[in-house]
Design a protein around this motif. Sequence first.
Motif, PDB file in Angstrom:
ATOM      1  N   VAL A  90     -26.353  60.889  38.355  1.00 46.71           N
ATOM      2  CA  VAL A  90     -25.299  60.802  39.308  1.00 46.71           C
ATOM      3  C   VAL A  90     -23.935  61.031  38.406  1.00 46.71           C
ATOM      4  CG1 VAL A  90     -24.161  58.858  40.676  1.00 46.71           C
ATOM      5  CG2 VAL A  90     -26.920  59.133  40.759  1.00 46.71           C
ATOM      6  N   PRO A  91     -23.391  62.002  38.792  1.00 49.90           N
ATOM      7  CA  PRO A  91     -21.938  62.198  38.143  1.00 49.90           C
ATOM      8  C   PRO A  91     -21.174  60.780  37.814  1.00 49.90           C
ATOM      9  CG  PRO A  91     -22.265  63.893  39.461  1.00 49.90           C
ATOM     10  CD  PRO A  91     -23.328  62.982  39.870  1.00 49.90           C
ATOM     11  N   ASP A  92     -20.655  60.877  36.568  1.00 49.75           N
ATOM     12  CA  ASP A  92     -19.984  59.683  36.099  1.00 49.75           C
ATOM     13  C   ASP A  92     -20.327  58.237  36.139  1.00 49.75           C
ATOM     14  OD1 ASP A  92     -18.072  61.668  35.657  1.00 49.75           O
ATOM     15  OD2 ASP A  92     -16.867  61.105  37.550  1.00 49.75           O
ATOM     16  N   ASP A  93     -21.777  58.252  36.431  1.00 47.20           N
ATOM     17  CA  ASP A  93     -22.396  56.962  36.595  1.00 47.20           C
ATOM     18  C   ASP A  93     -23.716  56.927  35.451  1.00 47.20           C
ATOM     19  OD1 ASP A  93     -22.692  54.404  37.941  1.00 47.20           O
ATOM     20  OD2 ASP A  93     -24.744  55.136  38.099  1.00 47.20           O
ATOM     21  N   VAL A 116     -15.694  54.217  24.274  1.00 46.52           N
ATOM     22  CA  VAL A 116     -14.864  55.380  23.831  1.00 46.52           C
ATOM     23  C   VAL A 116     -13.808  55.394  24.476  1.00 46.52           C
ATOM     24  CG1 VAL A 116     -17.144  56.731  23.102  1.00 46.52           C
ATOM     25  CG2 VAL A 116     -16.256  56.662  25.446  1.00 46.52           C
ATOM     26  N   LYS A 117     -12.715  55.918  24.072  1.00 47.89           N
ATOM     27  CA  LYS A 117     -11.295  56.090  24.454  1.00 47.89           C
ATOM     28  C   LYS A 117     -10.936  57.236  25.109  1.00 47.89           C
ATOM     29  CE  LYS A 117      -9.719  52.660  21.090  1.00 47.89           C
ATOM     30  NZ  LYS A 117      -9.121  52.603  19.880  1.00 47.89           N
ATOM     31  N   VAL A 118     -11.601  57.429  25.863  1.00 46.62           N
ATOM     32  CA  VAL A 118     -11.620  58.358  27.024  1.00 46.62           C
ATOM     33  C   VAL A 118     -12.121  58.066  28.617  1.00 46.62           C
ATOM     34  CG1 VAL A 118     -12.012  60.405  25.384  1.00 46.62           C
ATOM     35  CG2 VAL A 118     -13.930  59.448  26.660  1.00 46.62           C
ATOM     36  N   PRO A 119     -11.682  58.649  29.464  1.00 51.37           N
ATOM     37  CA  PRO A 119     -12.049  58.369  31.056  1.00 51.37           C
ATOM     38  C   PRO A 119     -13.563  58.656  31.094  1.00 51.37           C
ATOM     39  CG  PRO A 119      -9.968  59.561  30.898  1.00 51.37           C
ATOM     40  CD  PRO A 119     -10.342  59.734  29.566  1.00 51.37           C
ATOM     41  N   VAL A 120     -14.135  58.086  32.016  1.00 54.41           N
ATOM     42  CA  VAL A 120     -15.446  58.178  32.448  1.00 54.41           C
ATOM     43  C   VAL A 120     -15.819  59.721  32.567  1.00 54.41           C
ATOM     44  CG1 VAL A 120     -17.056  57.652  34.164  1.00 54.41           C
ATOM     45  CG2 VAL A 120     -15.848  55.875  33.346  1.00 54.41           C
ATOM     46  N   ASN A 121     -15.042  60.433  33.455  1.00 54.34           N
ATOM     47  CA  ASN A 121     -15.365  61.656  33.497  1.00 54.34           C
ATOM     48  C   ASN A 121     -15.558  62.599  32.422  1.00 54.34           C
ATOM     49  OD1 ASN A 121     -12.535  61.723  33.568  1.00 54.34           O
ATOM     50  ND2 ASN A 121     -12.628  63.709  34.366  1.00 54.34           N
ATOM     51  N   ILE A 122     -14.771  62.343  31.312  1.00 55.87           N
ATOM     52  CA  ILE A 122     -14.728  63.197  30.239  1.00 55.87           C
ATOM     53  C   ILE A 122     -16.075  62.714  29.280  1.00 55.87           C
ATOM     54  CG2 ILE A 122     -13.537  63.696  27.900  1.00 55.87           C
ATOM     55  CD1 ILE A 122     -11.055  63.549  29.396  1.00 55.87           C
ATOM     56  N   ALA A 123     -16.396  61.381  29.217  1.00 55.79           N
ATOM     57  CA  ALA A 123     -17.509  60.955  28.086  1.00 55.79           C
ATOM     58  C   ALA A 123     -18.840  61.468  29.195  1.00 55.79           C
ATOM     59  CB  ALA A 123     -17.445  59.378  28.418  1.00 55.79           C
ATOM     60  N   TYR A 124     -18.798  61.451  30.411  1.00 50.50           N
ATOM     61  CA  TYR A 124     -19.992  61.833  31.132  1.00 50.50           C
ATOM     62  C   TYR A 124     -20.042  63.520  30.908  1.00 50.50           C
ATOM     63  CZ  TYR A 124     -22.834  63.507  35.365  1.00 50.50           C
ATOM     64  OH  TYR A 124     -23.797  64.014  35.930  1.00 50.50           O
ATOM     65  N   ARG A 179     -17.451  52.588  28.795  1.00 52.94           N
ATOM     66  CA  ARG A 179     -18.425  51.940  28.018  1.00 52.94           C
ATOM     67  C   ARG A 179     -19.853  52.887  28.276  1.00 52.94           C
ATOM     68  NH1 ARG A 179     -17.778  46.507  28.839  1.00 52.94           N
ATOM     69  NH2 ARG A 179     -16.575  46.691  27.087  1.00 52.94           N
ATOM     70  N   VAL A 180     -20.397  53.176  27.053  1.00 59.04           N
ATOM     71  CA  VAL A 180     -21.583  54.219  27.050  1.00 59.04           C
ATOM     72  C   VAL A 180     -22.635  53.292  26.706  1.00 59.04           C
ATOM     73  CG1 VAL A 180     -22.655  56.317  26.435  1.00 59.04           C
ATOM     74  CG2 VAL A 180     -20.338  56.282  26.950  1.00 59.04           C
ATOM     75  N   ARG A 181     -23.726  53.092  27.554  1.00 57.97           N
ATOM     76  CA  ARG A 181     -24.734  52.369  27.253  1.00 57.97           C
ATOM     77  C   ARG A 181     -26.219  53.357  27.183  1.00 57.97           C
ATOM     78  NH1 ARG A 181     -29.097  49.817  29.826  1.00 57.97           N
ATOM     79  NH2 ARG A 181     -29.867  47.943  28.730  1.00 57.97           N
ATOM     80  N   LEU A 182     -26.623  53.252  26.216  1.00 61.17           N
ATOM     81  CA  LEU A 182     -28.025  54.121  25.980  1.00 61.17           C
ATOM     82  C   LEU A 182     -29.152  53.322  25.902  1.00 61.17           C
ATOM     83  CD1 LEU A 182     -29.147  56.997  25.481  1.00 61.17           C
ATOM     84  CD2 LEU A 182     -28.600  56.835  22.983  1.00 61.17           C
ATOM     85  N   GLU A 183     -30.381  53.594  26.576  1.00 66.45           N
ATOM     86  CA  GLU A 183     -31.607  52.870  26.607  1.00 66.45           C
ATOM     87  C   GLU A 183     -32.520  53.845  26.573  1.00 66.45           C
ATOM     88  OE1 GLU A 183     -34.411  49.913  29.062  1.00 66.45           O
ATOM     89  OE2 GLU A 183     -32.175  49.817  29.444  1.00 66.45           O
ATOM     90  N   ILE A 184     -33.313  54.090  25.216  1.00 62.61           N
ATOM     91  CA  ILE A 184     -34.319  54.826  24.985  1.00 62.61           C
ATOM     92  C   ILE A 184     -35.635  54.058  24.673  1.00 62.61           C
ATOM     93  CG2 ILE A 184     -35.162  56.678  23.327  1.00 62.61           C
ATOM     94  CD1 ILE A 184     -32.539  57.114  22.897  1.00 62.61           C
ATOM     95  N   GLU A 185     -36.729  54.413  25.495  1.00 59.05           N
ATOM     96  CA  GLU A 185     -38.172  53.888  25.064  1.00 59.05           C
ATOM     97  C   GLU A 185     -38.871  55.092  24.663  1.00 59.05           C
ATOM     98  OE1 GLU A 185     -41.022  52.501  28.116  1.00 59.05           O
ATOM     99  OE2 GLU A 185     -39.708  51.088  28.057  1.00 59.05           O
ATOM    100  N   SER A 191     -25.767  55.347  30.481  1.00 56.33           N
ATOM    101  CA  SER A 191     -24.835  55.080  31.734  1.00 56.33           C
ATOM    102  C   SER A 191     -23.504  55.051  31.161  1.00 56.33           C
ATOM    103  CB  SER A 191     -25.361  53.762  32.331  1.00 56.33           C
ATOM    104  OG  SER A 191     -25.229  52.565  31.331  1.00 56.33           O
ATOM    105  N   PHE A 192     -22.465  55.322  32.196  1.00 58.43           N
ATOM    106  CA  PHE A 192     -21.188  55.349  32.193  1.00 58.43           C
ATOM    107  C   PHE A 192     -20.321  54.325  32.716  1.00 58.43           C
ATOM    108  CE2 PHE A 192     -23.262  59.216  31.284  1.00 58.43           C
ATOM    109  CZ  PHE A 192     -23.145  59.665  30.212  1.00 58.43           C
ATOM    110  N   GLN A 193     -19.795  53.240  31.926  1.00 61.73           N
ATOM    111  CA  GLN A 193     -19.095  52.336  32.767  1.00 61.73           C
ATOM    112  C   GLN A 193     -17.617  52.152  32.536  1.00 61.73           C
ATOM    113  OE1 GLN A 193     -20.164  48.098  31.744  1.00 61.73           O
ATOM    114  NE2 GLN A 193     -18.893  47.418  33.313  1.00 61.73           N
ATOM    115  N   HIS A 194     -16.942  52.485  33.777  1.00 62.02           N
ATOM    116  CA  HIS A 194     -15.415  52.490  33.556  1.00 62.02           C
ATOM    117  C   HIS A 194     -14.822  50.853  32.980  1.00 62.02           C
ATOM    118  CE1 HIS A 194     -11.115  53.195  35.041  1.00 62.02           C
ATOM    119  NE2 HIS A 194     -11.308  51.679  35.151  1.00 62.02           N
ATOM    120  N   VAL A 195     -14.103  51.169  31.954  1.00 57.94           N
ATOM    121  CA  VAL A 195     -13.473  49.984  31.175  1.00 57.94           C
ATOM    122  C   VAL A 195     -12.062  49.696  31.671  1.00 57.94           C
ATOM    123  CG1 VAL A 195     -12.945  48.643  29.138  1.00 57.94           C
ATOM    124  CG2 VAL A 195     -15.120  49.967  29.175  1.00 57.94           C
TER     125      VAL A 195
END
Length: 158
Positions: free
Chosen positions: A66-69, A10-18, A96-102, A86-90
């Motif tokens: 954990v904020p922004d992580d 996503v084209k926004v900073p980590v803190n906004i996505a989080y 980069r937002v990674r979602l894992e669901i079980e 999880s939220f990774q600074h690109v």
Amino acid sequence: MPTIEKTIDVKVPVNIAYNQWTQFETFPNFMDSVVNVKQLDDRHVWWLAQIGGKAVEWEAEITEQVPDDHIAWRSVSGIRNTGVVSFQHVDVHSTRVRLEIEYETDTVAETAASMMGVLELKISEDLERYRQLLESRKAPAGGWRGHIPSDADNALRH
């Protein structure tokens, strides 16, 4: 239990996505199957979804945040599921937002849908709507910046 893993940039900073992800009650705005969400307290969230034409509800407990992580959860009632986002600074303007669901399927129809990739497709579409919501905003949404330590972190402190 089947697992779905999806990643979107996503084209926004980590803190906004989080921050947007911490606004659980807004999830019906981008998650097609989610009807209603209520934040019960810092750790507990109640969900109502429409899955396969059937209303399904559950309560989830945030197990670590954990904020922004990342934010991790597990269901404590209703449909069994666990996950982590999880939220990774690109770069300064991208995350980069990674979602894992079980999750556990409880009917033949849900098992078939899972096997055919229907749920995986729905989650991809939900993440795309999340991206569009974030990128179309003129100003950042609110967010909860609290830290919830994992159970393992709590055990180490005692």
